[in-house]
Design a protein around this motif. Structure first.
Motif, short mmCIF file in Angstrom:
data_model
loop_
_atom_site.label_atom_id
_atom_site.label_comp_id
_atom_site.label_asym_id
_atom_site.label_seq_id
_atom_site.Cartn_x
_atom_site.Cartn_y
_atom_site.Cartn_z
N GLY A 36 0.84 -1.20 0.00
CA GLY A 36 0.00 0.00 0.00
C GLY A 36 0.87 1.23 0.00
O GLY A 36 2.07 1.14 0.30
N CYS A 40 -0.20 4.43 4.65
CA CYS A 40 -1.53 3.80 4.62
C CYS A 40 -1.78 2.94 5.86
O CYS A 40 -2.90 2.50 6.09
CB CYS A 40 -1.71 2.95 3.38
N LYS A 42 0.58 0.23 7.03
CA LYS A 42 1.19 -1.10 6.99
C LYS A 42 1.98 -1.39 8.27
O LYS A 42 1.79 -2.42 8.91
CB LYS A 42 2.13 -1.22 5.78
N VAL A 208 -3.89 -5.58 0.14
CA VAL A 208 -3.66 -4.22 -0.35
C VAL A 208 -4.37 -3.25 0.59
O VAL A 208 -5.59 -3.32 0.77
CB VAL A 208 -4.20 -4.04 -1.79
N ASN A 210 -5.10 0.78 1.90
CA ASN A 210 -5.18 2.15 1.42
C ASN A 210 -5.87 2.97 2.50
O ASN A 210 -6.98 2.64 2.91
CB ASN A 210 -5.98 2.19 0.11
#
Ligand SMILES: Nc1ncnc2c1ncn2[C@@H]1O[C@H](COP(=O)(O)OP(=O)(O)OP(=O)(O)O)[C@@H](O)[C@H]1O
Ligand SMILES: [Mg+2]
Length: 365
Positions: A36, A40, A42, A208, A210
């Motif tokens: 990402g 974001c 992670k 993923v 975001n």
């Protein structure tokens, strides 16, 4: 082997929430990669699993046990960071044994056995008596991984462990990490990276992220072939998928911004504004009769095994990127006709969500 389950996990720093309710089931023995954009969440998600940060809401389970308030040590995890943070005055052996020597109940012979096993797995036995300053970056990162192995964790967490290494060493160490996952008989691993190739090659499944939310979870090929939305479509793959603004009218597709008609059928039921997605590697040069799109070359980049060609479609949109095999000589300003297999095209609604045909062959199991 231990699984990790997150249910509605939120994390706020003061009034600012950075994880907005994460639901994720990491299976025992699985290699899961978080990707990402920067910021974001992670690392925050990894630190939350590690117990370095407490969650603000939700449930976090490791190996079926609720660990919301458990200390990092109680969780049975080990974390490897981007900066290896070895003790400079200790040898490789001492660095790897250090965490265990703090646990008074582990006998010396057991510590020695664990250090030697980790050194064997990572092939760093020849360096056990060296100080970290006498090692290369890649060797130091292996020692940091070795330190994690000696703790015999149920779950390994890696936060961009290779990003300080040069390109060749990254490749080599990436292969070692894949081998490590095998040799550890499938210990659960959660791995954060910015690197597409690392994510695609290491992951059983990619998550993923975001803006503090999960966009999609799937195998590398699922994300590449069948993205749920525009964000995932453009995040996975390099160069990114071309996205063309278009409209569907009476079953035909017309590019927005004055780009003209596209010789392809609109997906069933689609009408009005949508996005047409096509990967650079799915486009090929063709004769005018087979052309899906026609445009003017604005730039070519020869990368050796491929050539990237940037094509202006005449509308107001971004130039299209085309990835052609080998060396291709195309003069700036020349006209090119481009074809793509219809099944390689992707459609997304005005809301960014994938429009999927009913045909089953497009779905990966
Ligand atoms: N201790 C903190 N206090 C306040 N905000 C924080 C703290 N740690 C992280 N954040 C914020 O939380 C968000 C997520 O940060 P995080 O480090 O998880 O991102 P990331 O995805 O790992 O990014 P990168 O790829 O740059 O490492 C960012 O907006 C960051 O500024
Ligand atoms: Mg980070």
């Amino acid at each position: 082997m231990a699984g990790v389950t997150l249910k509605g996990v939120k994390k706020a720093y003061g009034a600012v929430e950075v994880l907005h309710g994460i639901d994720l089931d990491i299976r025992p023995g699985e290699f899961v990669v978080f990707v990402g954009p920067s910021g974001c969440g992670k690392s925050t998600l990894l630190r939350v699993i590690a117990g370095l940060e407490e969650i603000t809401a939700g449930r976090l389970e490791i190996d079926g046990r609720l660990v919301n308030h458990a200390s990092p040590k109680e969780r049975g995890i080990a974390m490897v960071f981007q900066s290896y943070a070895l003790y400079p005055h200790m040898t490789v052996y001492e660095n790897m044994a250090f965490g265990l020597t703090l646990e008074k109940d582990t006998p010396k012979s057991e510590i020695d056995a664990r250090v030697r096993r980790a050194a064997d797995i990572l092939q760093i036995e020849p360096y056990l008596d060296r100080l970290p300053k006498a090692l290369s970056g890649g060797q130091r990162q292996r020692v940091a991984i070795g330190r994690a192995i000696t703790r015999d964790p149920k779950v390994f967490l890696f936060d961009e462990p290779l990003s300080n290494l040069d390109a060749a060493l990254r490749v080599q160490t990436r292969i070692e990490i894949a081998r490590l996952h095998e040799r550890m008989h499938g210990t659960t691993m959660v791995y954060v990276t910015h690197d597409q190739v690392e994510a695609m090659t290491l992951a059983d499944r990619i998550v993923v992220l975001n803006k503090g939310r999960i966009e999609q979870v799937g195998t590398p090929m699922e994300l590449y072939s069948d993205p749920d939305n525009l964000f995932v479509a453009q995040f996975v793959g390099s160069p990114a998928m071309n996205i063309l603004k278009a409209t569907a009218e009476a079953g035909r597709i017309r590019l927005a911004d004055g780009g003209g008609a596209v010789a392809v059928e609109a997906p069933a039921g689609a009408g009005g504004a949508l996005h047409l997605g096509v990967r650079p590697e799915d486009l090929a040069l063709a004769g005018p009769d087979r052309a899906l799109l026609t445009g003017t070359v604005t730039l070519t980049e020869a990368l050796g095994e491929v050539t990237l060609v940037y094509v202006d479609l005449g509308g107001a949109g971004e130039p299209l990127v085309v990835k052609l095999p080998g060396a291709v000589d195309l003069a700036r300003g020349s006209t090119v006709h481009l074809a793509a297999e219809p099944q390689s095209l992707r459609f997304f609604g005005a809301d960014g969500r994938a429009i999927r045909p009913a045909a089953p062959e497009r779905r990966y199991a």
